[in-house]
Design an enzyme around this catalytic site. Sequence first.
Site, PDB file in Angstrom:
ATOM      1  CG  ASP A   1      -7.125  69.368  43.692  1.00  0.00           C
ATOM      2  OD1 ASP A   1      -7.996  69.429  45.975  1.00  0.00           O
ATOM      3  OD2 ASP A   1      -5.976  69.476  44.116  1.00  0.00           O
TER       4      ASP A   1
ATOM      5  CE1 TYR B  93      -6.861  77.044  41.422  1.00  0.00           C
ATOM      6  CE2 TYR B  93      -8.745  78.050  39.869  1.00  0.00           C
ATOM      7  CZ  TYR B  93      -7.229  77.962  40.371  1.00  0.00           C
ATOM      8  OH  TYR B  93      -6.681  78.821  40.336  1.00  0.00           O
TER       9      TYR B  93
ATOM     10  CG  HIS C 232      -4.525  78.987  44.962  1.00  0.00           C
ATOM     11  ND1 HIS C 232      -3.195  79.403  45.118  1.00  0.00           N
ATOM     12  CD2 HIS C 232      -5.305  78.220  44.347  1.00  0.00           C
ATOM     13  CE1 HIS C 232      -2.974  78.180  44.843  1.00  0.00           C
ATOM     14  NE2 HIS C 232      -3.724  77.584  43.624  1.00  0.00           N
TER      15      HIS C 232
ATOM     16  NE  ARG D 278      -7.133  83.170  33.086  1.00  0.00           N
ATOM     17  CZ  ARG D 278      -7.136  82.072  34.447  1.00  0.00           C
ATOM     18  NH1 ARG D 278      -6.196  81.503  34.116  1.00  0.00           N
ATOM     19  NH2 ARG D 278      -7.934  82.866  35.833  1.00  0.00           N
TER      20      ARG D 278
ATOM     21  CD  GLU E 110      -1.264  73.363  44.611  1.00  0.00           C
ATOM     22  OE1 GLU E 110      -1.693  73.548  43.593  1.00  0.00           O
ATOM     23  OE2 GLU E 110      -2.622  72.476  44.782  1.00  0.00           O
TER      24      GLU E 110
ATOM     25  CD  GLU F 109      -5.308  70.989  47.835  1.00  0.00           C
ATOM     26  OE1 GLU F 109      -6.491  69.912  47.488  1.00  0.00           O
ATOM     27  OE2 GLU F 109      -4.456  70.926  46.802  1.00  0.00           O
TER      28      GLU F 109
ATOM     29  CG  ASP G 218      -2.759  67.788  45.414  1.00  0.00           C
ATOM     30  OD1 ASP G 218      -2.095  66.965  44.727  1.00  0.00           O
ATOM     31  OD2 ASP G 218      -3.346  68.322  44.097  1.00  0.00           O
TER      32      ASP G 218
ATOM     33  NE  ARG H 104       2.382  75.201  41.721  1.00  0.00           N
ATOM     34  CZ  ARG H 104       0.804  75.094  42.453  1.00  0.00           C
ATOM     35  NH1 ARG H 104       0.227  74.560  41.173  1.00  0.00           N
ATOM     36  NH2 ARG H 104       1.337  75.749  44.010  1.00  0.00           N
TER      37      ARG H 104
ATOM     38  CD  GLN I  30      -0.567  72.521  37.527  1.00  0.00           C
ATOM     39  OE1 GLN I  30       0.095  72.822  38.554  1.00  0.00           O
ATOM     40  NE2 GLN I  30      -1.883  73.600  37.615  1.00  0.00           N
TER      41      GLN I  30
ATOM     42  CE1 TYR J 130      -4.227  75.838  32.057  1.00  0.00           C
ATOM     43  CE2 TYR J 130      -1.792  75.970  32.291  1.00  0.00           C
ATOM     44  CZ  TYR J 130      -3.428  76.563  32.041  1.00  0.00           C
ATOM     45  OH  TYR J 130      -3.807  77.918  31.759  1.00  0.00           O
TER      46      TYR J 130
ATOM     47  CE  LYS K 167      -2.241  70.493  40.870  1.00  0.00           C
ATOM     48  NZ  LYS K 167      -2.029  71.340  41.772  1.00  0.00           N
TER      49      LYS K 167
ATOM     50  CB  THR L  10      -2.061  63.937  47.026  1.00  0.00           C
ATOM     51  OG1 THR L  10      -1.959  64.135  45.646  1.00  0.00           O
ATOM     52  CG2 THR L  10      -3.373  64.433  48.068  1.00  0.00           C
TER      53      THR L  10
ATOM     54  CB  THR M 287      -3.937  75.892  47.438  1.00  0.00           C
ATOM     55  OG1 THR M 287      -3.729  74.951  46.146  1.00  0.00           O
ATOM     56  CG2 THR M 287      -2.821  76.974  48.024  1.00  0.00           C
TER      57      THR M 287
ATOM     58  CD  GLU N 117      -1.709  81.247  45.923  1.00  0.00           C
ATOM     59  OE1 GLU N 117      -1.828  81.617  46.772  1.00  0.00           O
ATOM     60  OE2 GLU N 117      -0.845  79.905  46.648  1.00  0.00           O
TER      61      GLU N 117
END
Length: 446
Positions: A155, A157, A162, A171, A228, A230, A262, A266, A269, A273, A282, A286, A379, A393
């Site tokens: 997978d 990113y 996204h 962050r 997600e 995808e 996917d 959250r 995760q 993570y 995850k 899927t 995503t 999001e």
Amino acid sequence: MSFLKVEEDSDFPIQNLPFGVFSTPDNPTHRIGVAIGDQILDLSVVKHLFTGSALSKHQHVFAQPILNPFMALGREAWREARAFLQQLLSAGEATLRDNKELRQKLTTEPSYFYLQWDFSLIGHPCAQMFLGPVWGLVGILSLSDSCCPLRDYTDFYSSLHHATNVGTMFRGKDNALMPNWLHLPVAYNGRASSVIVSGTPIRRPMGQTRSDETKPPVFGASKLLDFELEMAFFVGPGTKLGERIDISRAHEHIFGMVLMNDWSARDIQKWEYVPLGPFLGKSFGTTISPWVVSMEALSPFIVANPVQDPKPLPYLYSDDSYTFDINLLVSIKGEAMTEKATICRSNLKHMYWTMKQQLAHHTVNGCNVRPGDLLASGTISGPTPESFGSMLELSWKGTKIIDLGNGNTRKFLQDGDEVTLTGYCQGNGYRIGFGECTGKVLPAIL
């Protein structure tokens, strides 16, 4: 134009002809077929008609219960098969058109068990779709129970929008992207055993979460379940360990594409993570759509690649356009709702890193790939709020309400919610579609 009736808004006109594996009540054998309108053409019955230079010695691949052997043959064989099938199904070709007995053997009615489509055509009353074309999964069996060797799932990113959105949430705007993001296609190895076909229910996962950072983690059902949006592609010819795929030839190893959801927990995760990336948040499921749309069918919808700044390193740089204009939609239907509510409208063309770049990067260290390996986009989010490809999001980390109409709202998924992904390329008087990628959320087993 085909001699078979195909509605203008069908996902599967003669310009598409996606591949899949199916069975019927009177013949439970898994076999390869192509979708044409609302019927399936059984390739095991016509395998002797593939007499071109690339396929005449490989007719047996169409008698297999999986697509991997056909995928392994490469682009020349794929193109030859597609050209022959378009000719066979065309209005001016009598071979199938005027042979009623052969047509009854070849065409079946795809009232898919998993997609819950209902058609009323000649032939078999029901056809069941499998994940068998590439993974060897039969229904919802695990890979260990299947007739196909384990394949791999990676997978990526690769959506700038996204990655920027998620980075901003966690962050701050000034540190949204990690230092490596604009230099390479970030990815992680997913769990192949829990890739499932459209229509298979998804169980809300259990795991550790830590919503209050002043307290220890707790064990329980995920409260922040998400989808997600995808897409993913399947690898055709593989490579040996130590070999790499040059970006100038990467397209020769890309067989076709499917829709993918996917599913993501959250809260699980977020806690797990660091430092190695996603795991239990995850790996619980899927979902992919059952029909594999060929790159040849998608080629008329290639658009210019996005501008990449800084310029990628030479092994990732290509002047060839390999970005696709594929409209993507996500809808949710809660148990109390009578209609689906569309909450996302995005497009694959919003991706920053292309599939060729993803495959070239995946193999640059000598990692071998095999026919049927699945590589996902990550995503797919666009530049506007309605094009965000996840509830994380759309609700902006749970701070906004997602309106589903008639008083129904969400921030994250509830038990009983059915999530449906659809996608299509719009041509002149026809569309190249993928069918549906659907899954319904079941309660956690406490």
